[in-house]
Motif scaffolding. Structure first.
Motif, mmCIF file in Angstrom:
data_model
loop_
_atom_site.group_PDB
_atom_site.id
_atom_site.type_symbol
_atom_site.label_atom_id
_atom_site.label_comp_id
_atom_site.label_asym_id
_atom_site.label_seq_id
_atom_site.Cartn_x
_atom_site.Cartn_y
_atom_site.Cartn_z
ATOM 1 N N LEU A 88 3.005 1.647 3.535
ATOM 2 C CA LEU A 88 1.788 1.817 4.543
ATOM 3 C C LEU A 88 1.042 0.716 5.565
ATOM 4 O O LEU A 88 1.308 -0.118 4.409
ATOM 5 C CB LEU A 88 0.040 2.812 4.467
ATOM 6 N N LEU A 89 1.305 0.168 6.454
ATOM 7 C CA LEU A 89 0.294 -0.953 7.064
ATOM 8 C C LEU A 89 0.917 -2.301 6.124
ATOM 9 O O LEU A 89 0.040 -3.036 5.877
ATOM 10 C CB LEU A 89 -1.523 -0.516 6.542
ATOM 11 N N LEU A 147 0.732 -1.164 0.013
ATOM 12 C CA LEU A 147 0.282 0.533 -0.186
ATOM 13 C C LEU A 147 0.491 1.270 0.131
ATOM 14 O O LEU A 147 1.791 1.009 0.748
ATOM 15 C CB LEU A 147 -0.728 -0.203 1.366
ATOM 16 N N ASN A 171 -1.874 3.916 -1.279
ATOM 17 C CA ASN A 171 -2.453 4.916 -0.489
ATOM 18 C C ASN A 171 -3.769 4.109 0.636
ATOM 19 O O ASN A 171 -3.254 3.104 0.632
ATOM 20 C CB ASN A 171 -2.708 6.458 -1.544
ATOM 21 N N GLU A 172 -4.346 4.488 0.715
ATOM 22 C CA GLU A 172 -5.317 4.836 1.824
ATOM 23 C C GLU A 172 -6.119 3.128 0.708
ATOM 24 O O GLU A 172 -7.046 2.071 0.972
ATOM 25 C CB GLU A 172 -5.902 5.155 2.025
ATOM 26 N N ASP A 173 -6.242 2.877 -0.220
ATOM 27 C CA ASP A 173 -7.366 2.559 -1.479
ATOM 28 C C ASP A 173 -6.451 1.302 -1.849
ATOM 29 O O ASP A 173 -5.095 1.363 -2.745
ATOM 30 C CB ASP A 173 -7.357 3.176 -3.127
ATOM 31 N N TRP A 174 -7.031 -0.105 -1.575
ATOM 32 C CA TRP A 174 -6.244 -1.278 -2.229
ATOM 33 C C TRP A 174 -7.110 -1.529 -3.633
ATOM 34 O O TRP A 174 -6.487 -2.748 -4.310
ATOM 35 C CB TRP A 174 -7.025 -2.508 -1.685
ATOM 36 N N GLY A 175 -7.522 -0.445 -4.391
ATOM 37 C CA GLY A 175 -8.035 -0.497 -5.706
ATOM 38 C C GLY A 175 -6.642 -0.464 -6.737
ATOM 39 O O GLY A 175 -5.468 -0.770 -6.947
ATOM 40 N N SER A 176 -6.956 0.055 -7.813
ATOM 41 C CA SER A 176 -5.872 -0.089 -8.989
ATOM 42 C C SER A 176 -4.815 0.918 -8.714
ATOM 43 O O SER A 176 -4.321 0.886 -9.793
ATOM 44 C CB SER A 176 -7.237 0.067 -10.329
ATOM 45 N N LYS A 177 -4.629 1.844 -8.078
ATOM 46 C CA LYS A 177 -3.592 3.310 -7.683
ATOM 47 C C LYS A 177 -3.080 2.805 -7.197
ATOM 48 O O LYS A 177 -1.368 3.392 -7.262
ATOM 49 C CB LYS A 177 -4.099 4.275 -6.860
#
Lengths: 390, 401, 390, 401
Positions: free
Chosen positions: C168-169, C135, C137-143
């Motif tokens: 992150l995380l 990660l 960014n906070e989005d587990w998606g496509s970015k």
């Protein structure tokens, strides 16, 4: 005060005059006397779906003139004052063409010429029935004017207009004296007034509705010839307004019906015994019934909020901003509530609920009908998102 | 809001200006949403200073008599001040049990001596008050109260324990419901109501760690604690009636409370702002159609909640179930906030798995804490399940379980 | 058999071998003995969040080798066999880095070179901990790969790679021996192996998690220098697979935790008396508890369905079609279930539920954590719609 | 589906081919979804002809003995035939009480005379069977059955009434639960089970109009109706046990039923097809993100329902609550269908306000009728609320209300 959005303030105007309170009381009493459940059932298989004597009494009470300015013979109480009347009708499933006739009057008031107003509005006050013919596909949304029902026989603006095409689900068409028809006029949306006498024979074929207390028909306007002065000059804004007012009036009616559904459930839950207990003592029935109450309360707050904003605005001006938001919220909330209430009413009546003899049947069918009139909940939420989140 | 007249309108802008000039700077910790979150001396000192400042400016206890620290003005002015404090989201006036429960009770029922003794300290935040109704193992069932108060000469001897005592470890006084007559035929008739001092021998408090990991409540133990007999309010056996009387004050300044805001409410706007800031697949979440549909559902619900408070003032629109809005208010609003806060967390993506104290949280972990803390409202003061029964039985007339 | 779509057929494969049944029994027993609720609570404030002795026992039981082929020292039982193990861990909130280490192994197995497999997989079987650093960014998606963490110091492919940026995380970062890091390598997504010893001092800063049984950290990889053979040759497919496998393993863990939450609720409802009755006799508590059971049953069916499909497919091939559908459905269902169960667990415990001492706290926090790992339910439904409705 | 061996695979394609060749043409009315919708002679004749045809082709009663009209084959073949009928959505085999309840009961418990007399007529649809368990005013509570059966010489005299008798007006026989001993200490012990003829004096039926406006059930009245004493199945007082035995057959051919499909199920695919055809703002509804999210939720739920039927066969995956899937099956599936069908109607726009019989309905009003009819499944055979209690008490061990 503005609407709740990112800017953090909310319009929560809500007022109700003493005059309106008296109107509500008298409407409640009238509907309860004229439309008890036996009267409702006796009309289910009738052609018109209503009792003409009751309609005449409603006219005599002045309900057809509530939202019509004094100069046209009305009582100028404001459109918001229709809400307590329509809610009361919904509470007793009272048929008649009051909703569609009110909308036809508003279309003429908002979109018509002075001559059209002077011709038609006093008649509507006196009980002449107008009906709205809006739908040419199944979607109450944006394609309304995309399908043509009219062709101008030539581009000369003074020449006759010949209509062609049908409208679906025209409310109370068989008792309508005239129709406000949305047409595609040379590529532009327009509203036209068509008198019932202008229709060809067999133009009206009744629809079979899930709600047997309601009446609608498919109306074929093909071949009807109109002079240009049958068109409403300010059609476009009137059309938008009518859809919002229609949504609100259906929401008001649905709220009344939710209250009736709640009464029906509570009455059964406080009289039916199963496994040795009154079934209302079971939380699996009690708590969802409370949910219905809370949702019905929300619906009622929202319809009277919309009524308040309608009456605060100009008598004829366009429905915009907070008023549009309020109408859409009311519709989304009120018909979702009735869907839930009707569904639970059938379920909670057990075996009895599965029969045609059980009144829950009337409410669940009304719920199905109401959700689709003037846009379903998802449709209104989509438009609310555009209004509030963009 | 009602329409202001000229002097009210002027007062409103005066309050607003003062609040904007005097609102405290960011203290470096998450501000408490409610008075139940005062878990440290640091937070306590901060709130004490703020309440004292609001009172000193004349915006608290405005409708209470001048001789007891109030302003002797009409309640409308306090309502306006409260509205502005709420709108501007300044910190809460934290001495809630004093301002909203004990104070009005003393004003209505108390002797001159009691008014003299207690009221000013409530307003200026010198004397913190707490409430001793609930007991361990009896949840919402106040009729089962076991804590004993036995008359012994000029004193009562108190034995038993209370739970969910907000700020029990900081309070100077407690409004205490205890059993003076265990033999009373109807168990509610055996209860009495006391304005009890907390700093006496035999009273000890044990902080309760909340689901959030923070503090704010205590359990309070009474072991032969001796309080003066004149601490009783009313007569022996009238405790239940007086406790019920305090509930009416909950409706705020208009019902007699001193005023001030007791809850920093999270409103939909906060959620909308959050959704505007979070991105998903390169777009703000606020543009996602599914999220939008859900947000609008919450906005409709919020609007209906706000309107209910207005509709209750229009009897003609509340005819069929006149007590519906009043009796269902707690259930409706606390469950709305629970669902709304839970939903907010679901939108946060990976950051939602962080917690208060992590530098990468959204809003300092505000939503995480707000969701967890919200259970105090769906549980305390009668769980939502009990509330639904109350509404079903007392509004709809459905039979008891 | 294909997936349910417009073509009307559905893959409902579900099988579970005797070997897997034995593994489930032994995992259940192990986790229940090693991770009773006191053990869980005793680790809440610990740095690593787990007991190293327990980890060594898990290694000795062979759990780190379940999904690793025999030629790399594993037991080749298939990735599907991790599901009963992870479900059992979830049931007892048993910490350790088994999930992230399994994912690191799969990344190397699916994306790595033969040399990388031979170097790392036997170590993982032996208990070396790998962690995924995905990660930025906070989005587990496509970015995921849109933010760079690496820069090639020159375009010469044999030259050293210098990383810059944070992740992150990163799960269990403080006990990880190595990391699989997703990086932006000259504009392309790639996975690189970074050993813990390569990190600069203070590179790891622990996150504060809502779930205190879990551990993660922000890891700064800036300044780490890698040779090109630290890159996994088939990074892109491996990355996609890892995200789906991660979703499934979190779903399995959440299903176990839902079962634990249900146990916790049932135990309270069958012992606590209020108003003179055991509170489990109130339908307002009983019926939602039944809902939790039904949803937990659905979660369990879905995770073992996904496990079945994983094991039916090739040992290393990409996760596609029905398998991808199954992993996403499992995640969407399982974490929604746990969110509901955790929320109700707190509520149904009344005042006790509001305290840190009540175990419901552990479950509601786990629920909040789990929903965001490897994509939330709405994210997976969005992708399911693309797979099934387009 | 289990894996077919070679002969099974061949049989499967043979069935499929026959069904495709022989499926009836559109009769011009909505086909019944269940046997509870046989409300007219027209529908009855259509279904009778179809069942006879399926039986004649050898695809019904395949595992029943040859001498009684069956094929004497393994149950696997009937399962395969059923699967294909279900997949191809051919009409139902409507004589459900005979095929699924009375038939297997007679096979397991009946005399040769009874087998000879009843079984073939069940299969070839000549003898329609109905069920007489429920009574007016007793809902789900079979223990309260009031209908009396009094021994009188070689007969029993029956008095009382039954409700929800499916096809009561067309049936030749009824499986009847009646009270032979009103004094029995435990009320279940006073019940007896009969294979009762319907065409005798003193039995009359009154069709019940359903919420849909259609017919399908009757109320059945017994007034000194005289049935031969040898109609009893088992001994007096064993009625409850035998009634419970019939329930096990409900699981289909594998549990002894004759086979055939008894429900034309609406599956998600139908809803997806509908969503692909309806347009909103110029796009198919299937492209609308909010609708997609909802559809996927239903698809996940449907998948889990289907998987549950597979998981029940794997005991290792059902250890913690071994009877959970079996006892919750009715609740899960009937509530799923209720919500799914209600949702389908919400998508129809203005056309959703039409009803069966209107030419402009979507699918002839299929969804409207399916939603309303679905209440028979969430109410009949124990309401969903009773089912939730059963699951709570018998699976989770929660206390009774």
């Amino acid at each position: 005060m503005t609407t709740s959005t990112l800017n953090g303030t909310t319009n929560i105007a809500l007022s109700f005059s003493d005059e309106q309170a008296m109107l509500l009381d008298s409407a409640k009493s009238f509907c309860s006397h004229k439309s008890d459940i036996n009267a409702v059932r006796s009309l289910l298989k009738s052609d018109s779906g209503h009792n003409p004597d009751v309609w005449q009494e409603m006219v005599a009470l002045g309900w057809t003139g509530i939202a019509i300015p004094e100069q046209y013979g009305g009582f100028a109480m404001g459109l918001g004052s229709m809400v307590p009347v329509i809610e009361s009708m919904g509470r007793h499933l009272l048929g008649t063409a009051l909703i569609t006739s009110t909308l036809a009057a508003q279309a003429i008031l908002r979109g018509g010429s002075e001559a059209q107003r002077e011709k038609w509005l006093p008649k509507i006050v006196a009980g002449t029935v107008g009906s709205m013919a809006l739908l040419d596909n199944e979607d109450w949304g944006s394609k309304l004017c995309g399908v043509s029902t009219a062709n101008s026989s030539s581009s000369d603006s003074s020449s006759k207009i010949v209509l062609s095409g049908k409208k679906l689900l025209v409310a109370d068409a068989t008792v309508a004296d005239f129709f406000i028809v949305s047409i595609n006029h040379s590529g532009n949306p327009a509203l036209a007034i068509v008198e019932a006498s202008q229709l060809t024979a067999n133009a009206i074929s009744a629809n079979t509705l899930i709600d047997e207390t309601k009446r609608a028909a498919t109306v074929d306007f093909s071949g009807v010839t109109l002079s240009p002065d049958a068109l409403l000059p300010q059609s476009e804004q009137a059309l938008k307004d009518i859809r919002l007012i229609g949504a609100l009036l259906i929401a008001a009616e649905a709220t009344g019906t939710s209250a009736a559904t709640l009464d029906c459930i509570v009455s059964y839950l406080t009289s039916r015994i199963q496994f040795g207990r009154l079934i209302g003592s079971y939380q699996s029935l009690k708590h969802p019934t409370v949910d219905i109450l809370l949702q019905m309360d929300s619906s009622r707050s929202l319809i009277y909020h919309a009524a308040t904003l309608l009456d605060k605005g100009p008598e004829i001006g366009p429905l915009e901003g907070d008023t549009e938001v309020a109408c859409r919220m009311a519709k989304a909330q009120a018909t979702e509530t009735l869907l839930f209430a009707g569904d639970r009413a059938v379920q909670f009546h057990g075996g009895m609920g599965f029969t045609y003899d059980c009144d829950a049947m009337l409410y669940i069918r009304r719920a199905q009908w109401a959700q689709h009139q003037y846009g379903d909940a998802q449709h209104h939420r989509l438009h609310l998102a555009r209004l509030l989140l963009d | 809001m009602s329409q202001d007249n000229a002097s009210q309108a002027e007062f409103r802008s005066q309050v607003a200006a003062w609040m904007q000039d005097n609102r405290p700077a960011d203290p470096g910790f998450l501000l408490p949403q409610t008075f139940m979150e005062v878990g440290s001396e640091q937070v306590l000192d901060f709130l004490r200073e703020w309440q004292h400042k609001v009172w000193s400016a004349g915006y608290l206890g405005m409708a209470w008599p001048k001789e007891y620290g109030g302003q002797g003005m009409s309640r409308d002015f306090q309502r306006i001040a409260d509205e502005e404090m709420k709108r501007l989201q300044v910190p809460i006036c934290f001495n809630v049990i004093g301002l909203g429960w004990a104070g009005p009770l003393i004003l209505d029922n108390g002797s001159d001596y009691e008014k003299e003794k207690y009221l000013k300290g409530i307003l200026n935040a010198e004397d913190i008050w707490c409430q001793g109704f609930s007991e361990p193992n009896h949840g919402s069932d106040l009729g089962s109260i076991q804590t004993r108060a036995e008359r012994d000469g000029d004193d009562y001897l108190i034995n038993g324990s209370k739970i969910w005592t907000t700020m029990g470890n900081y309070a100077k006084y407690m409004i205490l419901l205890a059993r003076t007559d265990p033999q009373a035929e109807r168990r509610y008739n055996g209860l009495s109501f006391f304005l009890a001092p907390m700093q006496v021998d035999g009273i000890s408090t044990q902080p309760i760690q909340k689901i959030t990991g923070e503090y704010g409540f205590t359990e309070t133990f009474f072991t032969d604690a001796r309080i003066p007999a004149n601490c009783i309010m009313g007569e022996e056996g009238q405790g239940w009636r007086i406790a019920m009387q305090t509930l009416q004050y909950e409706r705020g300044a208009e019902a007699g409370a001193a005023g001030g805001i007791s809850i920093l409410s999270i409103v939909m706007d906060d959620l909308l702002r959050m959704a505007a800031e979070i991105e998903r697949e390169g777009e703000p979440l606020l543009k996602d159609p599914v999220t939008r549909d859900n947000l609008i559902k919450f906005m409709i619900e919020e609007k209906a909640l706000q309107l209910a408070e207005k509709r209750i003032e229009i009897p003609a629109l509340c005819r069929d179930y006149p007590n519906s809005i009043a009796l269902s208010g707690k259930l409706r609003s606390t469950e709305f906030f629970r669902r709304m806060r839970q939903y907010a967390l679901s939108l946060q993506g990976a950051q939602g798995s962080l917690y208060v104290g992590d530098p990468d949280t959204i809003g300092g972990g505000f939503w995480q804490r707000a969701y967890l803390n919200n259970f105090s409202t769906t549980i305390g003061g009668g769980t939502s399940q009990v509330q639904a029964n109350i509404v079903g039985e007392h509004v709809l007339g459905l039979p008891k379980d």
